[in-house]
Design a protein around this motif. Sequence first.
Motif, mmCIF file in Angstrom:
data_model
loop_
_atom_site.group_PDB
_atom_site.id
_atom_site.type_symbol
_atom_site.label_atom_id
_atom_site.label_comp_id
_atom_site.label_asym_id
_atom_site.label_seq_id
_atom_site.Cartn_x
_atom_site.Cartn_y
_atom_site.Cartn_z
ATOM 1 N N GLN A 195 0.835 -1.188 0.000
ATOM 2 C CA GLN A 195 0.000 0.000 0.000
ATOM 3 C C GLN A 195 0.875 1.245 0.000
ATOM 4 O OE1 GLN A 195 -3.147 -0.187 2.842
ATOM 5 N NE2 GLN A 195 -3.660 1.982 2.709
ATOM 6 N N TYR A 196 0.556 2.182 -0.890
ATOM 7 C CA TYR A 196 1.218 3.485 -0.929
ATOM 8 C C TYR A 196 0.192 4.534 -0.515
ATOM 9 C CZ TYR A 196 4.682 1.015 -3.775
ATOM 10 O OH TYR A 196 5.623 0.126 -4.233
ATOM 11 N N GLY A 197 0.329 5.034 0.687
ATOM 12 C CA GLY A 197 -0.679 5.951 1.178
ATOM 13 C C GLY A 197 -2.009 5.245 1.305
ATOM 14 N N GLU A 198 -3.019 5.738 0.598
ATOM 15 C CA GLU A 198 -4.329 5.108 0.621
ATOM 16 C C GLU A 198 -4.558 4.187 -0.574
ATOM 17 O OE1 GLU A 198 -7.266 8.139 0.914
ATOM 18 O OE2 GLU A 198 -6.640 8.803 2.920
ATOM 19 N N GLN A 245 -4.011 0.839 -2.525
ATOM 20 C CA GLN A 245 -3.633 -0.558 -2.357
ATOM 21 C C GLN A 245 -3.144 -1.086 -3.696
ATOM 22 O OE1 GLN A 245 -3.966 -1.831 0.717
ATOM 23 N NE2 GLN A 245 -3.274 -3.924 0.353
ATOM 24 N N SER A 248 3.914 -4.132 2.809
ATOM 25 C CA SER A 248 3.037 -3.621 3.866
ATOM 26 C C SER A 248 2.552 -4.732 4.783
ATOM 27 C CB SER A 248 1.827 -2.902 3.242
ATOM 28 O OG SER A 248 2.252 -1.813 2.448
#
Length: 293
Positions: free
Chosen positions: A14-17, A19, A58
């Motif tokens: 996950q990058y920030g919000e 997925q 993540s």
Amino acid sequence: MSKGIVTVDGLQMQYGEVQVLHEVSFEARAGEVLTLLGPNGAGKSTTIEILEGFRLRSAGRVEVLGTDPAEADESWRARVGIVLQSWRDHGNWRVGELLQHLGSYYTPYATAGVVRPWPTGELLAAVGLAESADHKIRTLSGGQRRRLDVAIGIVGRPELLFLDEPTTGFDPEARREFHELVGRLATEYGTTILLTTHDLDEASRLADRIMILTSGRIVAVGTPSELTTAIAGEDEVRWSVGGQGFRKRTADSTEFVRGLFAQYGEELRELEVRRASLEDTYLALVRGQEVAA
């Protein structure tokens, strides 16, 4: 976890919000060519970078050669080969000299019984560059340059080799020669190969198994023939009778054609059977995932 060469269980990224990977799970077996196929943005590069230990995941569990790549040391890295899409080095290096120099970095791990560098002469012969040993890198053709990339990736005699879009820009002859090389690495030298590609024909030719990744999910895993049979399913039959053309999709083209001959006999003309292909399978899966999303 399994003792496979690569074992992935519930991998998430996950990058920030956003997925990028959703509960990805698969295994690579010893000595097989496993191909990761998918459109741009599917998550292929992220998956490979996590397996190579270059990116932290993540969530989920990952084991490569019995080790979590996020915690791997130099001795583990000596057992892994990587061939990137492009490689920069000084064009004045001679091919044999460069490989001998790079092989020297693996000597400490040979004494630990983990890995030993491939003798330069044998390595050059294995990748088809024996006659280019004294040539400067800048004089190599595109196909020769890519063979050198592979030689660099396997100089430490890795147990696992990552190939990222290996034949981009190749002409047909260079692509065929490269495919033969990859096949030999797996069958003759027992190297496990994890290949990413956009080339459906390449995937079909090289892969023992194919994983199709789309929108961060593995949507299918199997041999090329298994995927084609299970998902694409239907062949297309075309024929004409009395000058009129017909077309029919069927799951059993052999039986259907027998029925046509029984019905029309010598009146049957222009009979053509188009078998379901890996491309049909791939497009069906990707489009189906897009609709579901």
